[in-house]
Motif scaffolding. Sequence first.
Motif, short mmCIF file in Angstrom:
data_model
loop_
_atom_site.label_atom_id
_atom_site.label_comp_id
_atom_site.label_asym_id
_atom_site.label_seq_id
_atom_site.Cartn_x
_atom_site.Cartn_y
_atom_site.Cartn_z
N TRP A 23 10.78 -3.47 12.53
CA TRP A 23 11.13 -4.53 13.47
C TRP A 23 9.95 -5.40 13.84
N TRP A 24 8.72 -4.96 13.56
CA TRP A 24 7.56 -5.81 13.80
C TRP A 24 7.55 -7.01 12.86
N ARG A 25 8.33 -6.96 11.79
CA ARG A 25 8.42 -8.09 10.86
C ARG A 25 9.17 -9.27 11.47
N GLY A 26 9.99 -9.01 12.46
CA GLY A 26 10.82 -10.04 13.06
C GLY A 26 12.17 -10.12 12.36
N VAL A 27 13.01 -10.99 12.83
CA VAL A 27 14.36 -11.10 12.28
C VAL A 27 14.63 -12.48 11.71
N ASP A 28 13.62 -13.24 11.45
CA ASP A 28 13.77 -14.58 10.89
C ASP A 28 14.24 -14.46 9.44
N ARG A 29 15.41 -14.99 9.14
CA ARG A 29 15.95 -14.91 7.78
C ARG A 29 16.12 -16.29 7.14
N ARG A 30 15.43 -17.30 7.69
CA ARG A 30 15.52 -18.63 7.08
C ARG A 30 14.94 -18.56 5.67
N PRO A 31 15.49 -19.32 4.74
CA PRO A 31 15.03 -19.26 3.34
C PRO A 31 13.52 -19.42 3.17
N ALA A 32 12.91 -20.37 3.85
CA ALA A 32 11.46 -20.59 3.69
C ALA A 32 10.67 -19.37 4.16
N GLN A 37 7.50 -15.10 1.99
CA GLN A 37 7.17 -13.74 2.42
C GLN A 37 6.37 -13.72 3.73
N MET A 38 6.78 -14.58 4.64
CA MET A 38 6.11 -14.66 5.94
C MET A 38 6.24 -13.35 6.72
N TYR A 39 7.27 -12.55 6.44
CA TYR A 39 7.45 -11.26 7.10
C TYR A 39 6.30 -10.31 6.81
N GLU A 40 5.54 -10.57 5.74
CA GLU A 40 4.36 -9.76 5.43
C GLU A 40 3.13 -10.22 6.22
N MET A 41 3.19 -11.42 6.79
CA MET A 41 2.03 -12.02 7.43
C MET A 41 2.15 -12.13 8.94
N LYS A 42 3.26 -11.69 9.49
CA LYS A 42 3.44 -11.78 10.94
C LYS A 42 2.32 -10.99 11.61
N PRO A 43 1.57 -11.59 12.52
CA PRO A 43 0.41 -10.91 13.11
C PRO A 43 0.73 -9.54 13.71
N GLU A 44 1.84 -9.43 14.42
CA GLU A 44 2.19 -8.14 15.03
C GLU A 44 2.42 -7.07 13.96
N PHE A 45 3.08 -7.45 12.88
CA PHE A 45 3.32 -6.50 11.79
C PHE A 45 1.99 -6.06 11.17
N VAL A 47 -1.03 -6.02 12.49
CA VAL A 47 -1.80 -5.18 13.41
C VAL A 47 -1.23 -3.76 13.42
N MET A 48 0.08 -3.65 13.55
CA MET A 48 0.71 -2.33 13.65
C MET A 48 0.64 -1.55 12.34
N ASN A 49 0.49 -2.24 11.23
CA ASN A 49 0.49 -1.58 9.93
C ASN A 49 -0.84 -1.69 9.19
N ARG A 50 -1.88 -1.97 9.93
CA ARG A 50 -3.20 -2.11 9.30
C ARG A 50 -3.59 -0.80 8.59
N ASN A 51 -4.32 -0.96 7.51
CA ASN A 51 -4.87 0.15 6.73
C ASN A 51 -3.82 1.00 6.03
N LYS A 52 -2.57 0.56 6.02
CA LYS A 52 -1.51 1.31 5.35
C LYS A 52 -1.08 0.59 4.09
N ARG A 53 -0.61 1.37 3.14
CA ARG A 53 0.09 0.80 2.00
C ARG A 53 1.58 0.94 2.29
N GLY A 54 2.38 0.11 1.68
CA GLY A 54 3.80 0.16 1.94
C GLY A 54 4.61 0.11 0.66
N ILE A 55 5.77 0.73 0.70
CA ILE A 55 6.70 0.70 -0.42
C ILE A 55 8.11 0.65 0.16
N THR A 56 8.97 -0.07 -0.52
CA THR A 56 10.37 -0.14 -0.11
C THR A 56 11.18 0.74 -1.05
#
Length: 180
Positions: A23-32, A37-45, A47-56
């Motif tokens: 949920w730190w990614r936000g809920v913005d689903r506009r095409p742009a 991939q702005m959900y990867e750059m949201k500052p809150e996301f 900060v909360m996920n610093r130093n981690k690797r991620g996989i879906t």
Amino acid sequence: MYRTLADLGADVIKIEAIQYPDWWRGVDRRPAYVEEQMYEMKPEFCVMNRNKRGITLDLTRPQGLSLAKRLLAGADIAVSNYSVDVLPKLGLGYDVLRTLNPRLVVMSMSAFGTNSLYRNCRAYGSTLEQGSGLPSVIGNPGDPPVMSHIAFGDAVGGLNGCAAVLVALIRPHHRTRTVH
């Protein structure tokens, strides 16, 4: 907890479901927003996920479950913050994890624990705040309970969980037994 472990130098791989994004990614689903991939750059996301690797992964599909099991077979720690029945339903219960990797330290951080009356309740920090009784001591005497709107349970639970898994890692005999 994961962020603290990552900050301490652990190689943390966060498994996230695309159906339920952090949920730190936000809920913005506009095409742009999605295309860039702005959900990867949201500052809150970040900060909360610093130093981690991620996989879906989709753990409801055989390929996702298989990859998760491969990751867990080589891991030192597995942490879940799902409600207590989620991982067993997905085929990743403690009995399966123990077979995959007998050295694995498993931490379940469900909101109300595995043996409580409220074990099946799903919760966030604000729910835990209510359950702890904290609102009854905030505010003015004689007034109704007041929410702090700070998810203390998340931070405090994370720090305590981090301490617990670190103790389990440095005391190998803890790896040979479990407390339910």
